[in-house]
Design a protein around this motif. Structure first.
Motif, PDB file in Angstrom:
ATOM      1  N   VAL A   1       0.833  -1.205   0.000  1.00 47.44           N
ATOM      2  CA  VAL A   1       0.000   0.000   0.000  1.00 47.44           C
ATOM      3  C   VAL A   1       0.869   1.256   0.000  1.00 47.44           C
ATOM      4  O   VAL A   1       0.484   2.289  -0.551  1.00 47.44           O
ATOM      5  N   MET A   2       2.063   1.156   0.577  1.00 48.52           N
ATOM      6  CA  MET A   2       2.992   2.285   0.549  1.00 48.52           C
ATOM      7  C   MET A   2       3.514   2.517  -0.871  1.00 48.52           C
ATOM      8  O   MET A   2       3.777   3.651  -1.271  1.00 48.52           O
ATOM      9  N   MET A   3       3.652   1.443  -1.636  1.00 47.70           N
ATOM     10  CA  MET A   3       4.174   1.550  -2.995  1.00 47.70           C
ATOM     11  C   MET A   3       3.104   2.013  -3.978  1.00 47.70           C
ATOM     12  O   MET A   3       3.412   2.475  -5.073  1.00 47.70           O
ATOM     13  N   ILE A   4       1.833   1.902  -3.568  1.00 50.05           N
ATOM     14  CA  ILE A   4       0.712   2.286  -4.436  1.00 50.05           C
ATOM     15  C   ILE A   4       0.126   3.627  -4.016  1.00 50.05           C
ATOM     16  O   ILE A   4      -0.162   4.488  -4.856  1.00 50.05           O
ATOM     17  N   GLY A   5      -0.075   3.822  -2.717  1.00 49.74           N
ATOM     18  CA  GLY A   5      -0.706   5.031  -2.216  1.00 49.74           C
ATOM     19  C   GLY A   5       0.108   6.286  -2.518  1.00 49.74           C
ATOM     20  O   GLY A   5       1.334   6.257  -2.530  1.00 49.74           O
ATOM     21  N   GLY A   6      -0.607   7.402  -2.768  1.00 49.78           N
ATOM     22  CA  GLY A   6       0.069   8.660  -3.056  1.00 49.78           C
ATOM     23  C   GLY A   6       0.661   8.734  -4.452  1.00 49.78           C
ATOM     24  O   GLY A   6       1.333   9.702  -4.800  1.00 49.78           O
ATOM     25  N   GLY A   7       0.402   7.696  -5.242  1.00 50.26           N
ATOM     26  CA  GLY A   7       0.963   7.629  -6.596  1.00 50.26           C
ATOM     27  C   GLY A   7       1.759   6.349  -6.759  1.00 50.26           C
ATOM     28  O   GLY A   7       2.799   6.173  -6.118  1.00 50.26           O
ATOM     29  N   ALA A   8       1.265   5.445  -7.576  1.00 51.61           N
ATOM     30  CA  ALA A   8       1.935   4.164  -7.779  1.00 51.61           C
ATOM     31  C   ALA A   8       3.307   4.358  -8.420  1.00 51.61           C
ATOM     32  O   ALA A   8       3.588   5.388  -9.032  1.00 51.61           O
ATOM     33  N   GLU A   9       4.151   3.347  -8.277  1.00 47.08           N
ATOM     34  CA  GLU A   9       5.519   3.422  -8.800  1.00 47.08           C
ATOM     35  C   GLU A   9       5.556   3.859 -10.258  1.00 47.08           C
ATOM     36  O   GLU A   9       6.367   4.701 -10.651  1.00 47.08           O
ATOM     37  N   GLU A  10       4.684   3.268 -11.063  1.00 44.55           N
ATOM     38  CA  GLU A  10       4.696   3.556 -12.493  1.00 44.55           C
ATOM     39  C   GLU A  10       4.334   5.021 -12.761  1.00 44.55           C
ATOM     40  O   GLU A  10       4.924   5.680 -13.630  1.00 44.55           O
TER      41      GLU A  10
END
Length: 389
Positions: free
Chosen positions: A368-377
């Motif tokens: 969720v940290m890697m997706i939330g606030g703007g996903a990695e991509e």
């Protein structure tokens, strides 16, 4: 939220701040996290306790009950809470006002600020941000929730999903479409502050992989009437407000990811020192020492980058290059968290798969940290555009 000349602290003062926050996290969060996860929530009284220590007020104007602070002062707070509290679920909901209130502080009327901000900073009320919609994801310009002006009220119709503090929130800062019916794109997006007790608002709690004690909701607006005075900024300015709000959120996520990576390292090191296999402590095995070194290497680089980004922001740098680095830092920090969680679970072995260990919880929470606030991509693409690539 980020004044041109924010107050500063010397190294000793920053360490004292870190230590006081770490003590709060160790004493009032960490011992209860397993029970709160099982219950699916944490006591609302924790907001009051955090407010008494001044934690909720950090980064807000004094006249609204806050404590002005730049990025460098906020950094040790986030890192300490995450490293010593060990729960992203607690932190996400306890500090959801840090994404819900900034648009109000930066663009709301003085009357609206006075009505909302002081009570939230005192821990008496809860603020949330509602952007994401079913089927919308990261495409903010595609949102479909509408707000039609009817006399001195807006009438809101639509849905929001994955909203942190969505069930409990007393105030919901929502992105809505105020343009002509059927309009698309960023131009018709506005921001509106919706009272949590407004008739026509319904909320459903969501079940998640991690953040079990965090309140996450699906919101439905069925003809919700909101005073026109609750418009944040001007009609059509919502997209710019949302984009500027993301920078601070992404910095906070990166700081939290550092703290969680450190928590995994701490638990893995302690386990490696006391766990014996074949007559020797795990830490005496070269392969385990190398895992710990790899974790530390990533932690150190993340910490240095965070400090550099904070210093630039506090010096007034919000250039496209700075925004690009925030995006890349968010990716780097969450990848560090992911790596450290994975290595810690591996070092702990079977125990790392058991509920109750810090690393097991963080392992479930990293995505969720890697997706939330703007996903990695999205972060990579935004960074590329900011850099003119």
């Amino acid at each position: 939220m980020n004044p041109a000349a924010p107050p500063t602290m010397n190294a000793a003062e920053l360490q004292d701040l870190y230590d006081s926050v770490a003590r709060f996290a160790r004493e009032e969060i960490a011992p209860h996290v397993n029970d709160w996860d099982a219950a699916g929530e944490f006591p609302r009284a924790l907001y009051r306790r955090a407010a008494e220590l001044g934690l909720l007020a950090i980064g807000y104007p004094e006249h609204l009950g806050g404590t002005p602070a730049g990025y460098a002062m906020r950094l040790p707070v986030w890192v300490a809470l995450c490293r010593h509290g060990g729960s992203g679920g607690v932190l996400a909901s306890l500090f959801s006002h840090n994404i819900g209130l900034p648009p109000v502080v930066a663009h709301g009327s003085a009357a609206l600020q006075g009505q909302v901000v002081p009570g939230v900073l005192r821990g008496e009320q809860i603020a949330a941000l509602a952007i994401t919609e079913p089927g919308g994801g990261s495409d903010v310009a595609a949102l479909r929730t509408t707000a039609r002006l009817d006399g001195d009220h807006y009438v809101v119709v639509g849905e929001k999903v994955f909203i942190t503090s969505g069930v409990r929130a007393d105030w919901i800062t929502a992105a809505v479409r105020t343009g002509e019916a059927g309009s698309k794109g960023a131009g018709g997006v506005s921001m509106l502050l919706i009272p949590g007790d407004a008739p026509g608002l319904s909320r459903s709690p969501l079940q998640k992989m991690g953040w079990h004690c965090s309140d996450t909701a699906h919101l439905r607006f069925d003809g919700v009437r909101v005073p026109a005075s609750h418009l944040i900024g001007r009609e059509g300015d919502g997209f710019k407000i949302i984009m500027s709000n993301f920078n601070a959120e992404r910095f906070g996520l990166a700081a939290g990811a550092l703290g969680f990576a450190q928590a995994c390292y701490d638990e893995a090191l302690a386990w490696a020192r006391q766990r014996k296999t074949f007559g020797a402590a795990l830490v005496e095995r070269q392969v385990i020492r190398h895992k710990l070194v790899d974790m530390w290497m990533r932690i150190a680089s993340t910490e240095a980058w965070l400090q550099a980004i904070a210093a630039r922001a506090d010096a007034g740098d919000t250039s496209p290059a700075w925004v690009a680095e925030v995006c890349m830092l968010k990716n780097h920090a969450t990848q560090t968290m992911q790596f450290c969680a994975d290595q810690a679970v591996q070092i702990l072995g079977g125990m790392g798969f058991m509920r109750g260990t810090v690393s097991e919880r963080i392992y479930r929470e990293v995505k969720v940290m890697m997706i939330g606030g703007g996903a990695e991509e999205i972060m990579k693409d935004l960074a590329a555009r900011q850099l003119g690539l």
